[in-house]
Design a protein around this motif. Sequence first.
Motif, PDB file in Angstrom:
ATOM      1  N   PRO A  61      49.826  36.958  46.752  1.00  0.00           N
ATOM      2  CA  PRO A  61      50.263  35.674  47.321  1.00  0.00           C
ATOM      3  C   PRO A  61      51.642  35.782  47.962  1.00  0.00           C
ATOM      4  O   PRO A  61      52.467  36.618  47.576  1.00  0.00           O
ATOM      5  CB  PRO A  61      50.308  34.743  46.099  1.00  0.00           C
ATOM      6  CG  PRO A  61      49.449  35.386  45.073  1.00  0.00           C
ATOM      7  CD  PRO A  61      49.559  36.864  45.301  1.00  0.00           C
ATOM      8  N   GLY A  62      51.885  34.945  48.968  1.00  0.00           N
ATOM      9  CA  GLY A  62      53.211  34.832  49.571  1.00  0.00           C
ATOM     10  C   GLY A  62      53.460  35.742  50.741  1.00  0.00           C
ATOM     11  O   GLY A  62      54.602  35.851  51.193  1.00  0.00           O
ATOM     12  N   ARG A  63      52.418  36.381  51.284  1.00  0.00           N
ATOM     13  CA  ARG A  63      52.593  37.262  52.445  1.00  0.00           C
ATOM     14  C   ARG A  63      51.323  37.235  53.296  1.00  0.00           C
ATOM     15  O   ARG A  63      50.269  36.822  52.857  1.00  0.00           O
ATOM     16  CB  ARG A  63      52.906  38.686  52.000  1.00  0.00           C
ATOM     17  CG  ARG A  63      51.775  39.407  51.330  1.00  0.00           C
ATOM     18  CD  ARG A  63      52.245  40.307  50.238  1.00  0.00           C
ATOM     19  NE  ARG A  63      52.774  39.523  49.129  1.00  0.00           N
ATOM     20  CZ  ARG A  63      53.607  40.004  48.220  1.00  0.00           C
ATOM     21  NH1 ARG A  63      54.001  41.249  48.278  1.00  0.00           N
ATOM     22  NH2 ARG A  63      54.043  39.234  47.235  1.00  0.00           N
ATOM     23  N   GLU A  64      51.498  37.655  54.541  1.00  0.00           N
ATOM     24  CA  GLU A  64      50.383  37.733  55.491  1.00  0.00           C
ATOM     25  C   GLU A  64      49.635  36.401  55.522  1.00  0.00           C
ATOM     26  O   GLU A  64      50.261  35.355  55.671  1.00  0.00           O
ATOM     27  CB  GLU A  64      49.494  38.935  55.132  1.00  0.00           C
ATOM     28  CG  GLU A  64      50.244  40.256  55.218  1.00  0.00           C
ATOM     29  CD  GLU A  64      49.447  41.458  54.778  1.00  0.00           C
ATOM     30  OE1 GLU A  64      49.739  42.558  55.259  1.00  0.00           O
ATOM     31  OE2 GLU A  64      48.531  41.321  53.931  1.00  0.00           O
ATOM     32  N   SER A  65      48.324  36.404  55.375  1.00  0.00           N
ATOM     33  CA  SER A  65      47.564  35.158  55.471  1.00  0.00           C
ATOM     34  C   SER A  65      47.780  34.236  54.280  1.00  0.00           C
ATOM     35  O   SER A  65      47.320  33.088  54.290  1.00  0.00           O
ATOM     36  CB  SER A  65      46.066  35.467  55.608  1.00  0.00           C
ATOM     37  OG  SER A  65      45.590  36.138  54.453  1.00  0.00           O
ATOM     38  N   ARG A  66      48.512  34.696  53.255  1.00  0.00           N
ATOM     39  CA  ARG A  66      48.770  33.883  52.066  1.00  0.00           C
ATOM     40  C   ARG A  66      50.244  33.463  51.989  1.00  0.00           C
ATOM     41  O   ARG A  66      50.772  33.195  50.917  1.00  0.00           O
ATOM     42  CB  ARG A  66      48.383  34.673  50.805  1.00  0.00           C
ATOM     43  CG  ARG A  66      46.961  35.183  50.822  1.00  0.00           C
ATOM     44  CD  ARG A  66      46.581  35.864  49.533  1.00  0.00           C
ATOM     45  NE  ARG A  66      46.533  34.912  48.431  1.00  0.00           N
ATOM     46  CZ  ARG A  66      46.289  35.245  47.161  1.00  0.00           C
ATOM     47  NH1 ARG A  66      46.118  36.513  46.847  1.00  0.00           N
ATOM     48  NH2 ARG A  66      46.259  34.319  46.222  1.00  0.00           N
ATOM     49  N   LEU A  67      50.872  33.395  53.146  1.00  0.00           N
ATOM     50  CA  LEU A  67      52.315  33.162  53.205  1.00  0.00           C
ATOM     51  C   LEU A  67      52.719  31.837  52.559  1.00  0.00           C
ATOM     52  O   LEU A  67      53.807  31.723  51.988  1.00  0.00           O
ATOM     53  CB  LEU A  67      52.771  33.187  54.666  1.00  0.00           C
ATOM     54  CG  LEU A  67      54.277  33.282  54.929  1.00  0.00           C
ATOM     55  CD1 LEU A  67      54.843  34.563  54.336  1.00  0.00           C
ATOM     56  CD2 LEU A  67      54.565  33.210  56.424  1.00  0.00           C
ATOM     57  N   ARG A  68      51.878  30.840  52.633  1.00  0.00           N
ATOM     58  CA  ARG A  68      52.225  29.509  52.106  1.00  0.00           C
ATOM     59  C   ARG A  68      51.924  29.360  50.614  1.00  0.00           C
ATOM     60  O   ARG A  68      52.228  28.336  50.023  1.00  0.00           O
ATOM     61  CB  ARG A  68      51.484  28.422  52.896  1.00  0.00           C
ATOM     62  CG  ARG A  68      51.901  28.368  54.360  1.00  0.00           C
ATOM     63  CD  ARG A  68      51.211  27.213  55.084  1.00  0.00           C
ATOM     64  NE  ARG A  68      51.579  27.182  56.488  1.00  0.00           N
ATOM     65  CZ  ARG A  68      52.666  26.603  56.971  1.00  0.00           C
ATOM     66  NH1 ARG A  68      53.500  26.001  56.137  1.00  0.00           N
ATOM     67  NH2 ARG A  68      52.930  26.622  58.261  1.00  0.00           N
ATOM     68  N   GLU A  69      51.326  30.356  50.009  1.00  0.00           N
ATOM     69  CA  GLU A  69      51.004  30.264  48.586  1.00  0.00           C
ATOM     70  C   GLU A  69      52.214  30.655  47.733  1.00  0.00           C
ATOM     71  O   GLU A  69      53.030  31.487  48.142  1.00  0.00           O
ATOM     72  CB  GLU A  69      49.825  31.183  48.249  1.00  0.00           C
ATOM     73  CG  GLU A  69      48.533  30.805  48.934  1.00  0.00           C
ATOM     74  CD  GLU A  69      47.387  31.707  48.505  1.00  0.00           C
ATOM     75  OE1 GLU A  69      47.334  32.084  47.316  1.00  0.00           O
ATOM     76  OE2 GLU A  69      46.549  32.035  49.369  1.00  0.00           O
ATOM     77  N   PRO A  70      52.327  30.074  46.551  1.00  0.00           N
ATOM     78  CA  PRO A  70      53.432  30.449  45.658  1.00  0.00           C
ATOM     79  C   PRO A  70      53.347  31.926  45.289  1.00  0.00           C
ATOM     80  O   PRO A  70      52.252  32.478  45.116  1.00  0.00           O
ATOM     81  CB  PRO A  70      53.213  29.566  44.422  1.00  0.00           C
ATOM     82  CG  PRO A  70      52.349  28.448  44.894  1.00  0.00           C
ATOM     83  CD  PRO A  70      51.491  29.004  45.987  1.00  0.00           C
ATOM     84  N   LEU A  71      54.499  32.564  45.171  1.00  0.00           N
ATOM     85  CA  LEU A  71      54.540  33.963  44.775  1.00  0.00           C
ATOM     86  C   LEU A  71      54.081  34.129  43.328  1.00  0.00           C
ATOM     87  O   LEU A  71      54.246  33.230  42.503  1.00  0.00           O
ATOM     88  CB  LEU A  71      55.961  34.501  44.932  1.00  0.00           C
ATOM     89  CG  LEU A  71      56.468  34.575  46.372  1.00  0.00           C
ATOM     90  CD1 LEU A  71      57.982  34.714  46.396  1.00  0.00           C
ATOM     91  CD2 LEU A  71      55.816  35.732  47.118  1.00  0.00           C
ATOM     92  N   ALA A  72      53.475  35.263  43.037  1.00  0.00           N
ATOM     93  CA  ALA A  72      52.989  35.530  41.683  1.00  0.00           C
ATOM     94  C   ALA A  72      54.155  35.625  40.708  1.00  0.00           C
ATOM     95  O   ALA A  72      55.236  36.123  41.051  1.00  0.00           O
ATOM     96  CB  ALA A  72      52.186  36.828  41.661  1.00  0.00           C
ATOM     97  N   GLU A  73      53.925  35.160  39.483  1.00  0.00           N
ATOM     98  CA  GLU A  73      54.967  35.187  38.462  1.00  0.00           C
ATOM     99  C   GLU A  73      54.558  35.935  37.201  1.00  0.00           C
ATOM    100  O   GLU A  73      55.422  36.312  36.411  1.00  0.00           O
ATOM    101  CB  GLU A  73      55.353  33.747  38.069  1.00  0.00           C
ATOM    102  CG  GLU A  73      55.998  32.957  39.200  1.00  0.00           C
ATOM    103  CD  GLU A  73      56.437  31.581  38.760  1.00  0.00           C
ATOM    104  OE1 GLU A  73      56.072  31.184  37.619  1.00  0.00           O
ATOM    105  OE2 GLU A  73      57.148  30.901  39.508  1.00  0.00           O
ATOM    106  N   ASP A  74      53.270  36.154  37.000  1.00  0.00           N
ATOM    107  CA  ASP A  74      52.786  36.752  35.757  1.00  0.00           C
ATOM    108  C   ASP A  74      51.819  37.877  36.087  1.00  0.00           C
ATOM    109  O   ASP A  74      50.816  37.656  36.769  1.00  0.00           O
ATOM    110  CB  ASP A  74      52.089  35.692  34.903  1.00  0.00           C
ATOM    111  CG  ASP A  74      51.782  36.170  33.492  1.00  0.00           C
ATOM    112  OD1 ASP A  74      51.394  37.345  33.339  1.00  0.00           O
ATOM    113  OD2 ASP A  74      51.914  35.371  32.551  1.00  0.00           O
ATOM    114  N   TRP A  75      52.096  39.081  35.603  1.00  0.00           N
ATOM    115  CA  TRP A  75      51.236  40.218  35.916  1.00  0.00           C
ATOM    116  C   TRP A  75      49.828  40.026  35.379  1.00  0.00           C
ATOM    117  O   TRP A  75      48.850  40.516  35.962  1.00  0.00           O
ATOM    118  CB  TRP A  75      51.837  41.517  35.380  1.00  0.00           C
ATOM    119  CG  TRP A  75      51.943  41.627  33.887  1.00  0.00           C
ATOM    120  CD1 TRP A  75      53.008  41.288  33.103  1.00  0.00           C
ATOM    121  CD2 TRP A  75      50.941  42.129  32.991  1.00  0.00           C
ATOM    122  NE1 TRP A  75      52.728  41.539  31.786  1.00  0.00           N
ATOM    123  CE2 TRP A  75      51.474  42.061  31.689  1.00  0.00           C
ATOM    124  CE3 TRP A  75      49.647  42.631  33.181  1.00  0.00           C
ATOM    125  CZ2 TRP A  75      50.752  42.466  30.564  1.00  0.00           C
ATOM    126  CZ3 TRP A  75      48.920  43.043  32.065  1.00  0.00           C
ATOM    127  CH2 TRP A  75      49.477  42.954  30.778  1.00  0.00           C
TER     128      TRP A  75
END
Length: 258
Positions: A61-75
């Motif tokens: 999440p948070g890059r390319e086509s998922r740029l607007r999604e929240p970044l991952a926080e938990d592995w």
Amino acid sequence: MSGRSRPPASAGNRWLARPRGAHETTSRMFCVPHVGAGAAAFNPWIPLLPTEVELCGVRLPGRESRLREPLAEDWREVVDALQEALTPLLDLPYVLLGHCSGSVLTFELGRRLVDAGNPAPVIIVLSSAPGPSVRRIDEPLHLLPRQELLEQVEAFGGMPAEILDDPELMTLFERILRADYWVVERLEYSSGPPLDVPITVIGGKHDAFVSEESMAAWATETTREFTLHLLDAGHYILTEAGPLVADIIKSHMPEADR
């Protein structure tokens, strides 16, 4: 040779980029990128691979086509989501590959897939990363001040010039870097016996950050063949590793063009 075209993408497979068009697919290679990168990092490898091997790049999440999604926080959430995304695509022989810091997620994902009763990967390919038994996070990079963090990542190699020269992109990139390091630095490998899967590790002879000995420690994580390849490169070996990865795929996928 009998082949299959790709099954339709599902919503869960926003986690996977499958850039090569529909073709006769006989095997797949799932590639987890290094910190800060997206699935497109592996696109230069496509011309090197046999046409029937489908490259599936992991897109966090948070890059390319998922740029607007929240970044991952938990592995755990990342590995759970990847397990769900990959499972429908394990109908063909497959390879798991992790580049640099992506190796951490890749090995944990491999163990999860096998423990869940899925077909095991034909081989796991990792790069520029210490084995679980010697991995230590003494100074977490996600806690570094901005300038120190960016200098460290630049020293690793692979930071595009267009990011270095653009303050707005640098601000965005810093957020992604910190989130990615937060995920991989906090990952705790699941306990269990060595995997019954061959493991190949690729590293650079001039890597100033990961030693040959620590990469060789991956040998204890498999009951099968272990191979360590050292290239004439530093820590970041994505470009140099392409031809070797293609050779590994050809030698381990029985239906791949030789």
